[in-house]
Motif scaffolding. Structure first.
Motif, PDB file in Angstrom:
ATOM      1  N   ALA A  59      41.091  38.046  67.282  1.00  0.00           N
ATOM      2  CA  ALA A  59      40.960  37.429  65.781  1.00  0.00           C
ATOM      3  C   ALA A  59      41.728  38.372  64.776  1.00  0.00           C
ATOM      4  O   ALA A  59      42.281  38.065  64.028  1.00  0.00           O
ATOM      5  N   ALA A  60      41.372  39.792  64.998  1.00  0.00           N
ATOM      6  CA  ALA A  60      41.746  40.775  63.803  1.00  0.00           C
ATOM      7  C   ALA A  60      41.653  41.978  64.809  1.00  0.00           C
ATOM      8  O   ALA A  60      40.754  42.273  65.516  1.00  0.00           O
ATOM      9  N   ALA A  68      44.789  43.758  60.425  1.00  0.00           N
ATOM     10  CA  ALA A  68      45.743  42.655  60.971  1.00  0.00           C
ATOM     11  C   ALA A  68      45.086  41.370  61.357  1.00  0.00           C
ATOM     12  O   ALA A  68      44.176  41.673  62.172  1.00  0.00           O
ATOM     13  N   GLY A  69      45.229  40.361  60.928  1.00  0.00           N
ATOM     14  CA  GLY A  69      44.512  39.111  61.174  1.00  0.00           C
ATOM     15  C   GLY A  69      45.433  38.102  61.408  1.00  0.00           C
ATOM     16  O   GLY A  69      46.535  37.946  60.964  1.00  0.00           O
ATOM     17  N   LEU A  75      40.877  36.443  58.282  1.00  0.00           N
ATOM     18  CA  LEU A  75      40.724  37.792  57.771  1.00  0.00           C
ATOM     19  C   LEU A  75      39.409  37.672  56.942  1.00  0.00           C
ATOM     20  O   LEU A  75      38.401  38.641  56.772  1.00  0.00           O
ATOM     21  N   GLU A  76      39.263  36.645  56.149  1.00  0.00           N
ATOM     22  CA  GLU A  76      38.016  36.464  55.564  1.00  0.00           C
ATOM     23  C   GLU A  76      36.737  36.452  56.375  1.00  0.00           C
ATOM     24  O   GLU A  76      35.710  37.097  56.050  1.00  0.00           O
ATOM     25  N   MET A  77      36.908  35.743  57.637  1.00  0.00           N
ATOM     26  CA  MET A  77      35.678  35.604  58.388  1.00  0.00           C
ATOM     27  C   MET A  77      35.299  36.853  58.866  1.00  0.00           C
ATOM     28  O   MET A  77      34.088  37.119  59.167  1.00  0.00           O
ATOM     29  N   THR A  78      36.481  37.704  59.244  1.00  0.00           N
ATOM     30  CA  THR A  78      36.283  38.980  60.135  1.00  0.00           C
ATOM     31  C   THR A  78      35.949  39.983  59.098  1.00  0.00           C
ATOM     32  O   THR A  78      35.835  41.241  59.566  1.00  0.00           O
ATOM     33  N   ARG A  83      35.420  45.878  58.557  1.00  0.00           N
ATOM     34  CA  ARG A  83      35.095  47.058  57.468  1.00  0.00           C
ATOM     35  C   ARG A  83      34.368  48.230  58.268  1.00  0.00           C
ATOM     36  O   ARG A  83      34.353  49.402  57.996  1.00  0.00           O
ATOM     37  N   VAL A  84      33.496  47.746  59.285  1.00  0.00           N
ATOM     38  CA  VAL A  84      32.837  48.426  59.999  1.00  0.00           C
ATOM     39  C   VAL A  84      33.725  49.702  60.756  1.00  0.00           C
ATOM     40  O   VAL A  84      33.780  50.739  60.771  1.00  0.00           O
TER      41      VAL A  84
END
Length: 96
Positions: A59-60, A68-69, A75-78, A83-84
């Motif tokens: 997905a990203a 990159a998503g 991008l919002e969901m992941t 960020r981890v």
């Protein structure tokens, strides 16, 4: 200190920068969220579906300070998960 963090993760970010030209196609976009460049678009969607060696694609994906998503919603969901990986790149630098 923040500049050193970006420099340490830069080799990974440089790999992600190779995807940035794909955001110049129609339906693509990019924006910076919390110091991370998030990119998406049809070409990136194709790359994530067909070139990431995971069944069904990804997905990203994170490369240093570039995520990159497939699309803005993905991008919002992941974002929290990716960020981890950004933090891992900041910690391990080129060894991540």
């Amino acid at each position: 200190m923040r500049a050193l963090t970006y420099a340490w993760a830069f080799p990974n970010t440089l790999v992600g920068a190779l995807l940035v030209p794909a955001t110049l196609t129609p339906g693509s976009g990019s924006h910076v969220v919390d110091g991370v460049l998030e990119i998406h678009g049809p070409m990136i969607d194709w790359i994530l579906c067909h070139l990431v060696p995971i069944r069904g694609g990804a997905a990203a994906i994170t490369f240093g300070h570039i995520v990159a998503g497939r699309d803005p919603e993905t991008l919002e969901m992941t974002r929290a998960h990716e960020r981890v990986h950004v933090r891992q790149c900041e910690r391990w630098g080129p060894f991540f």
